[in-house]
Motif scaffolding. Structure first.
Motif, mmCIF file in Angstrom:
data_model
loop_
_atom_site.group_PDB
_atom_site.id
_atom_site.type_symbol
_atom_site.label_atom_id
_atom_site.label_comp_id
_atom_site.label_asym_id
_atom_site.label_seq_id
_atom_site.Cartn_x
_atom_site.Cartn_y
_atom_site.Cartn_z
ATOM 1 N N ASP A 220 0.879 -1.175 0.000
ATOM 2 C CA ASP A 220 0.000 0.000 0.000
ATOM 3 C C ASP A 220 0.915 1.224 0.000
ATOM 4 O OD1 ASP A 220 -1.761 2.101 0.453
ATOM 5 O OD2 ASP A 220 -2.992 0.955 1.858
ATOM 6 N N ALA A 221 1.293 1.660 -1.206
ATOM 7 C CA ALA A 221 2.245 2.765 -1.345
ATOM 8 C C ALA A 221 1.667 4.073 -0.802
ATOM 9 C CB ALA A 221 2.656 2.923 -2.807
ATOM 10 N N ALA A 222 0.368 4.286 -0.975
ATOM 11 C CA ALA A 222 -0.251 5.529 -0.509
ATOM 12 C C ALA A 222 -0.161 5.675 1.008
ATOM 13 C CB ALA A 222 -1.708 5.591 -0.965
ATOM 14 N N LYS A 223 -0.331 4.574 1.725
ATOM 15 C CA LYS A 223 -0.261 4.612 3.197
ATOM 16 C C LYS A 223 1.117 4.217 3.717
ATOM 17 C CE LYS A 223 -5.142 3.691 3.984
ATOM 18 N NZ LYS A 223 -6.122 2.779 4.594
ATOM 19 N N ARG A 224 2.029 3.858 2.801
ATOM 20 C CA ARG A 224 3.384 3.419 3.157
ATOM 21 C C ARG A 224 3.336 2.251 4.145
ATOM 22 N NH1 ARG A 224 7.202 5.513 0.687
ATOM 23 N NH2 ARG A 224 8.802 4.799 2.126
ATOM 24 N N ARG A 225 2.632 1.187 3.703
ATOM 25 C CA ARG A 225 2.504 -0.027 4.515
ATOM 26 C C ARG A 225 2.773 -1.244 3.651
ATOM 27 N NH1 ARG A 225 0.744 -0.104 9.457
ATOM 28 N NH2 ARG A 225 -0.103 -2.192 9.267
ATOM 29 N N THR B 139 8.684 1.635 -5.021
ATOM 30 C CA THR B 139 8.287 1.581 -6.438
ATOM 31 C C THR B 139 8.534 0.228 -7.094
ATOM 32 O OG1 THR B 139 10.408 2.547 -7.105
ATOM 33 C CG2 THR B 139 8.535 4.060 -6.804
#
Length: 135
Positions: free
Chosen positions: A74-79, A108
């Motif tokens: 989950d790149a948006a939440k950095r998880r 990425t």
């Protein structure tokens, strides 16, 4: 707590023995349950996953990487959701769980299904991946 014995007739004339035996049994049962209760409470809140609280950084502890398979990014939440092996510096055994990801870690090129090596630490109370590399 009241304990009944089917054949109380055998104890007639010895009420003190029965009461002492029942009290001993009750005490043993209570003591036997305490470790299991503590273990369940520690696991339920993710406690320390079997280890003492760690406040040192991953760089100051063991330099070995832990291994994992990425289950979700989950790149948006950095998880990251990782199915990981033991993490010695956190005293943690292998399991599947979510981690925060430190700002310096590049997400990425990470995808679900990737096998990785990583370092993690407990930062501000959250288990956080601090380094990632693909083997």
């Amino acid at each position: 707590m009241r304990i009944r014995i089917a054949n109380q007739q055998a104890l007639k004339g010895q009420p003190g023995n029965f009461q002492r035996s029942a009290a001993r049994l009750a005490g043993i049962l209570v003591l036997a349950c305490v470790p299991a209760t503590v273990a369940l409470a520690d696991h339920h809140n993710h406690g320390n996953h079997g280890g003492a609280a760690k406040t040192e950084s991953a760089a100051d502890s063991k330099s070995d990487y832990s291994t994992a398979t990425i289950k979700k990014v989950d790149a948006a939440k950095r998880r990251l959701l990782l199915s990981h092996g033991p993490i010695p510096n956190l005293g943690m055994s292998g399991m599947t769980m979510g981690f925060e990801v430190a700002a310096g870690v590049d997400l990425t090129n990470l995808n679900a299904g990737d096998n990785i090596q990583f370092k993690a630490d407990q930062i501000k109370g959250q288990y956080t991946v601090t380094e990632v590399r693909k083997p």
